[in-house]
Design an enzyme around this catalytic site. Structure first.
Site, short mmCIF file in Angstrom:
data_model
loop_
_atom_site.label_atom_id
_atom_site.label_comp_id
_atom_site.label_asym_id
_atom_site.label_seq_id
_atom_site.Cartn_x
_atom_site.Cartn_y
_atom_site.Cartn_z
N LYS A 55 0.81 -1.22 0.00
CA LYS A 55 0.00 0.00 0.00
C LYS A 55 0.84 1.27 0.00
O LYS A 55 0.33 2.36 -0.23
CB LYS A 55 -0.95 -0.01 1.19
CG LYS A 55 -2.01 -1.09 1.05
CD LYS A 55 -2.99 -1.08 2.21
CE LYS A 55 -4.13 -2.05 1.97
NZ LYS A 55 -3.72 -3.46 2.21
C1 LIG Z 1 -4.46 -4.53 1.65
C2 LIG Z 1 -3.75 -5.81 1.58
C3 LIG Z 1 -4.17 -6.86 0.75
C4 LIG Z 1 -5.43 -6.79 -0.07
O1 LIG Z 1 -5.36 -5.87 -1.14
P1 LIG Z 1 -6.71 -5.38 -1.86
O2 LIG Z 1 -6.27 -4.36 -2.85
O3 LIG Z 1 -7.57 -4.79 -0.78
O4 LIG Z 1 -7.35 -6.57 -2.49
C5 LIG Z 1 -3.39 -8.01 0.69
N1 LIG Z 1 -2.29 -8.15 1.43
C6 LIG Z 1 -1.86 -7.17 2.27
C7 LIG Z 1 -0.64 -7.40 3.09
C8 LIG Z 1 -2.56 -5.96 2.37
O5 LIG Z 1 -2.12 -5.01 3.20
#
Ligand SMILES: *Cc1c(COP(=O)(O)O)cnc(C)c1O
Length: 430
Positions: A107
């Protein structure tokens, strides 16, 4: 680029307005009016392009003309100041490591890109923007870090007391400056409900500009399409038939991958890898979309009962179930299967995966059973030490803590405790 609301009851919006508002006034998600594929020459010469050059070309149409090209170049370079390596496990499976950013979760890229866009739009504006976000773990840290020190932007993060890991809590409560953490006596759902109430509260929104920083925001969602291009650059000379297995929660990441495919990136297929929160796995079997309350698992960033970006996927496929199913498979795995996969990856390849990556690995294996000619890349979405307890329990080896994690561990937590929506509102208005 203009954006329309997927609820179709709001006027079309500029990129700038979509970033500042987050959601359309009819509560729909924004979606770009057009997607123009990149020229074939772009993919032919991808070996000669840097990651920043690839990202710049790929995102340009979605942010022009409101972000001028020279500004965009700088934003992209600053956003991508770390590596995105592909690690090969065997001839059919690789992993794309997306955890080399400052908070060691994928993210980081979306948060850093969005923060810089918002900072640019707000630089000559006296009115401050407040980013209000609820987190169950990784979003808070990435947003806090991405927005730290951005002028004209305040960040307020709500997290459930006692329900995020110690590392995650440190990442969002120790930065200071324009970042404020609110520790909520309640669950993640309570945090999210408070944020939703705030967005709908006119007595609040008439006094301050609130925006969201989760993947409903186009500036956080779209830059995730870079990852798929970076992996392609590293693998296309070795493999045809590249497939991506994406550990999915809100389905923002995989949906961005589908946007990369729309831009012409030769991706053969997608696998949505789920834990037991498997609304999409079930949908692809039954054609019935039935959200459920979320169930807690060891891959907790994917504990989502009603994935907010699934509506964007439906839009990409024009709501056609058959074409969606040709391009997307989905599998769901229990915590026991996930732990067994972590051990298998460690024993067979001497590689330590986090629980989310391990779910992605299992998705690859299920897909390869039926399609042995593919090369499947699972996304490693977080560094294993962010889930230290589970990981050390499975691999039975102490894990060294990376620099990024060590540097927050000694810092002092600062958080304001809130229990009710009124507490939040009082905080925001002061
Ligand atoms: C947010 C997150 C996900 C999921 O991603 P999405 O875009 O919400 O499908 C998977 N793994 C980790 C470690 C995350 O922080």
């Amino acid at each position: 680029m203009n954006y329309y609301s997927l609820n179709h009851k709001a006027p079309n919006s500029t990129f700038k307005n979509a970033v500042i508002k987050g959601l359309a006034p009819d509560k729909g998600l924004y979606f770009p009016e057009s997607i123009t594929p990149l020229p074939k020459s772009f993919f032919d010469k991808i070996d000669d392009l840097s990651y920043s050059e690839i990202a710049f070309e790929a995102i340009k149409q979605f942010v022009a003309p409101e972000i001028p090209e020279d500004v965009l170049k700088t934003i992209v370079e600053e956003t991508l100041s770390f590596d995105f390596p592909v690690v090969k496990l065997n001839d059919n499976i690789s992993t794309l490591e997306l955890f080399h950013g400052p908070t060691m979760a994928f993210k980081d890229v979306g948060a850093r890109f969005m923060a810089r866009c918002l900072g640019y739009f707000n630089k000559n504006n006296d009115k401050e923007v407040t980013v209000l976000v609820a987190t169950s773990g990784d979003t808070g840290g990435a947003v806090a870090n991405g927005f730290l020190g951005v002028k004209g932007v305040n960040v307020v993060i709500l997290y459930p007391s006692g329900k995020v890991s110690e590392i995650q809590e440190k990442q969002l409560t120790t930065l200071g400056q324009n970042i404020k953490a609110l520790e909520v006596n309640g669950t993640f759902d309570d945090c999210q409900a408070m944020v939703k109430t705030a967005f709908l509260d006119e007595s609040l929104t008439s006094q301050m500009q609130l925006t969201s920083a989760n993947s409903i925001n186009v500036a956080r969602w779209l830059p995730q399409l870079f990852y798929f291009m970076f992996a392609y650059k590293q693998l296309h000379n070795q493999y045809d038939n590249i497939v991506f297995s994406v550990p999915s929660g809100n389905f923002g990441n995989i949906c961005a991958g589908m946007m990369a495919q729309k831009l012409g990136l030769p991706i053969k297929h997608f696998v949505a890898s789920n834990n037991v929160n498997n609304v999409v796995t079930r949908y692809l079997i039954s054609q019935l979309y039935e959200p459920k309350p979320s169930i807690q698992t060891i891959s907790n960033a994917m504990d989502v009962g009603a994935p907010s970006n699934f509506i964007r996927i439906q839009e990409i496929y024009k709501n056609d179930f058959v074409t969606l199913k040709e391009n997307l498979s989905s599998f769901s795995f229990t915590d026991e299967e996930t732990k067994a996969a972590m051990l298998e990856i460690f024993e067979n390849y001497n590689y330590v995966a986090d629980p989310h990556g391990a779910v992605g690995y299992l998705g690859c294996k299920s897909y390869l059973n039926e399609n042995p000619d593919a090369h499947c890349v699972f996304l490693e979405t977080a560094h294993p030490t962010k889930f230290l307890d589970v990981v050390e329990n499975v691999v039975k080896e102490e894990q060294p803590l990376p620099e990024q994690i060590q540097s927050v561990m000694g810092k002092e937590k600062e958080a304001v405790i809130v229990s009710t929506y009124q507490d939040l509102k009082d905080f925001l208005l002061n």
